[in-house]
Design an enzyme around this catalytic site. Structure first.
Site, PDB file in Angstrom:
ATOM      1  N   HIS A   8       2.611  -1.014   7.886  1.00  0.00           N
ATOM      2  CA  HIS A   8       1.907   0.013   7.111  1.00  0.00           C
ATOM      3  C   HIS A   8       0.939  -0.532   6.071  1.00  0.00           C
ATOM      4  O   HIS A   8       0.228   0.231   5.435  1.00  0.00           O
ATOM      5  CB  HIS A   8       2.912   0.934   6.414  1.00  0.00           C
ATOM      6  CG  HIS A   8       3.589   0.291   5.238  1.00  0.00           C
ATOM      7  ND1 HIS A   8       4.593  -0.630   5.372  1.00  0.00           N
ATOM      8  CD2 HIS A   8       3.375   0.418   3.904  1.00  0.00           C
ATOM      9  CE1 HIS A   8       4.979  -1.032   4.170  1.00  0.00           C
ATOM     10  NE2 HIS A   8       4.258  -0.416   3.260  1.00  0.00           N
TER      11      HIS A   8
HETATM   12  C1  UD1 Z   1       3.312   3.059  -0.753  1.00  0.00           C
HETATM   13  C2  UD1 Z   1       3.313   1.838  -1.677  1.00  0.00           C
HETATM   14  C3  UD1 Z   1       3.723   0.601  -0.883  1.00  0.00           C
HETATM   15  C4  UD1 Z   1       5.037   0.827  -0.135  1.00  0.00           C
HETATM   16  C5  UD1 Z   1       4.877   2.079   0.723  1.00  0.00           C
HETATM   17  C6  UD1 Z   1       6.113   2.410   1.526  1.00  0.00           C
HETATM   18  C7  UD1 Z   1       1.615   1.835  -3.439  1.00  0.00           C
HETATM   19  C8  UD1 Z   1       0.362   1.198  -3.883  1.00  0.00           C
HETATM   20  N1  UD1 Z   1       1.986   1.562  -2.185  1.00  0.00           N
HETATM   21  O1  UD1 Z   1       2.311   2.870   0.232  1.00  0.00           O
HETATM   22  O2  UD1 Z   1       3.888  -0.473  -1.779  1.00  0.00           O
HETATM   23  O3  UD1 Z   1       5.311  -0.301   0.664  1.00  0.00           O
HETATM   24  O4  UD1 Z   1       4.594   3.177  -0.151  1.00  0.00           O
HETATM   25  O5  UD1 Z   1       5.852   3.514   2.369  1.00  0.00           O
HETATM   26  O6  UD1 Z   1       2.244   2.537  -4.209  1.00  0.00           O
HETATM   27  N2  UD1 Z   1       2.054  10.188   3.402  1.00  0.00           N
HETATM   28  C9  UD1 Z   1       2.717  11.169   4.084  1.00  0.00           C
HETATM   29  N3  UD1 Z   1       3.919  11.619   3.593  1.00  0.00           N
HETATM   30  C10 UD1 Z   1       4.458  11.133   2.445  1.00  0.00           C
HETATM   31  C11 UD1 Z   1       3.770  10.136   1.757  1.00  0.00           C
HETATM   32  C12 UD1 Z   1       2.575   9.661   2.243  1.00  0.00           C
HETATM   33  O7  UD1 Z   1       2.252  11.634   5.115  1.00  0.00           O
HETATM   34  O8  UD1 Z   1       5.539  11.593   2.053  1.00  0.00           O
HETATM   35  C13 UD1 Z   1       0.780   9.670   3.937  1.00  0.00           C
HETATM   36  C14 UD1 Z   1      -0.431  10.268   3.244  1.00  0.00           C
HETATM   37  O9  UD1 Z   1      -1.423  10.435   4.201  1.00  0.00           O
HETATM   38  C15 UD1 Z   1      -0.842   9.172   2.279  1.00  0.00           C
HETATM   39  C16 UD1 Z   1      -0.437   7.906   3.034  1.00  0.00           C
HETATM   40  O10 UD1 Z   1       0.741   8.271   3.752  1.00  0.00           O
HETATM   41  O11 UD1 Z   1      -2.204   9.225   1.969  1.00  0.00           O
HETATM   42  C17 UD1 Z   1      -0.162   6.743   2.147  1.00  0.00           C
HETATM   43  O12 UD1 Z   1       0.809   7.093   1.125  1.00  0.00           O
HETATM   44  P1  UD1 Z   1       0.747   6.339  -0.299  1.00  0.00           P
HETATM   45  O13 UD1 Z   1       1.848   6.792  -1.165  1.00  0.00           O
HETATM   46  O14 UD1 Z   1      -0.647   6.450  -0.862  1.00  0.00           O
HETATM   47  O15 UD1 Z   1       0.915   4.828   0.060  1.00  0.00           O
HETATM   48  P2  UD1 Z   1       1.835   4.068   1.133  1.00  0.00           P
HETATM   49  O16 UD1 Z   1       0.926   3.473   2.151  1.00  0.00           O
HETATM   50  O17 UD1 Z   1       2.967   4.901   1.623  1.00  0.00           O
END
Ligand code: UD1
Length: 366
Positions: A205
């Site tokens: 991811h």
């Molecule tokens: C975040 C953390 C990362 C961790 C990861 C675990 C930061 C900078 N990054 O990254 O360190 O390893 O979490 O997953 O804080 N989304 C969903 N459902 C959710 C949450 C997110 O669909 O419940 C999707 C959304 O499209 C979102 C994308 O995932 O834009 C990324 O989510 P985000 O919280 O921005 O970062 P992660 O890549 O999950």
């Protein structure tokens, strides 16, 4: 004393679970603890299910910030968390890990003069292209108490000028959670058709791996080769799934019957899956540590790690995003060419109690 414990994203939940448990056992009124969920992760399989499985009390406060750019997400957490701090007036804010919520709450609290404890302090990848590295450095810079998982993390902090009395080597709260749940996780059924010791687990991811079409395509080709020899179970992060689809790679992945794509798994099914696997391919941080404790070979598709102890004494090898190195490392693991491994000091299931001991002893230099 009033403590606020912050959790925001998937990798935080297993780290706060034992801390909430230890507070529950040890705090006597009028001392109190309040759990704040920032809402950075919000889907049931990225957040809610973890609370149920890990027996974490429902958060007293949910800031509901959701997704956004780094600046948007960090700013929303700061604005909402400032109101909470002004209302609740805690003595301590406890943040864990390295996600945007960790940084946002640490800075907000410190600027209000509230003491901050950082759990999992001092980890450094030395890769400033990783948003988490910026979060780690900035959080540690403002923290009053720094709880570390290993001696290397303490050395990093001392080199950065953190006074020794602020640093406490306590071990790893995520491993507290692993020991607590491993037996029940192992008893869960595996996905249909999988046999213990005869499949690989893939997680992917990191933006550096999934946001560039060529990099993602290269990793996919290597994984497809592994899947031709051994089933590969792939609980896909929402970001990765959308990139695979956007880059036209999803059909290629689905065409290989050896790959079993699943929705993201909650904690227990995932732990049960990893614990019975032959090898793990990942770009996660925490999984490098969990596989080290479980003695499962871990091939980390990153050029660096903030958790070098897992390479020094654990089961972890770094291979970057180079398809040839991924294939070679997978082959080595399949042929049993992995080196002996050990579990780091104090990763013994008692870390959260050590942390609460320090906090309740008022052992602060702030
Ligand atoms: C975040 C953390 C990362 C961790 C990861 C675990 C930061 C900078 N990054 O990254 O360190 O390893 O979490 O997953 O804080 N989304 C969903 N459902 C959710 C949450 C997110 O669909 O419940 C999707 C959304 O499209 C979102 C994308 O995932 O834009 C990324 O989510 P985000 O919280 O921005 O970062 P992660 O890549 O999950």
């Amino acid at each position: 004393m009033k403590f606020l414990v912050v959790a925001g994203a998937r990798p935080n939940f297993m780290k706060i679970a034992p801390i909430m448990g230890a507070f529950g056992e040890r705090l006597k009124p009028p001392d109190s603890v309040l759990l704040v969920h920032t809402g950075q992760h919000y889907d049931p399989n990225m957040s809610g299910d973890f609370f149920t499985e890990l027996g974490i009390p429902q958060p007293g406060i949910n800031l509901g910030v959701g997704s956004g750019t780094h600046a948007q997400q960090t700013a929303r957490v700061m604005i909402a968390f400032e109101e909470v701090c002004l209302r609740e007036r805690p003595d301590w804010v406890i943040v864990v890990g390295d996600v945007n919520s960790t940084l946002a709450c640490a800075i907000t609290a410190r600027k209000l003069g509230i003491r901050v404890a950082h759990v999992e302090a001092g980890l450094r990848s030395r890769d400033m292209a990783m948003p988490e590295e910026i979060n780690r450095i900035c959080t540690d810079a403002v923290a009053d108490l720094l709880f570390t998982t290993d001696a290397l993390a303490g050395e990093n902090l001392r080199r950065e000028g953190v006074p020794a009395e602020k640093i406490h080597l306590v071990g790893n709260t995520m491993i507290d959670t692993l020991y607590r749940h491993i037996e029940s996780a192992r008893r869960l059924p595996l996905p249909d058709g999988l046999c213990p010791g005869n499949y690989a687990v893939l997680t992917l991811h990191r933006p550096s791996n999934v946001d560039c079409a060529d990099t993602l395509a290269g990793i996919l080709e290597a994984v497809l080769d592994v899947a031709a020899r051994l089933p590969v179970v792939f609980p896909a992060h929402p970001r990765t799934l959308s990139r695979l689809s956007q880059f036209g790679l999803l059909d290629r992945l689905e065409a290989q019957p050896g790959i079993r794509r699943l929705a993201p798994l909650s904690y227990l099914p995932f732990l049960g899956l990893v614990a019975r696997s032959r090898l793990v391919l990942t770009d996660s941080g925490g999984i490098q540590e969990e596989t080290t404790v479980l003695g499962i070979p871990c091939i980390t598709m990153r050029a660096n790690t903030e958790r070098p102890i897992t390479c020094a004494i654990g089961t972890n090898v770094l291979v970057g995003a180079d398809p040839a190195r991924i294939r070679e490392a997978a082959l080595a693991a399949l042929e049993g060419r992995s080196r002996p491994s050990a579990v780091p000091e104090k990763w013994d299931g008692k870390t959260a109690h050590r942390i609460v001991d320090v906090l309740l002893a008022g052992n602060s230099t702030a």
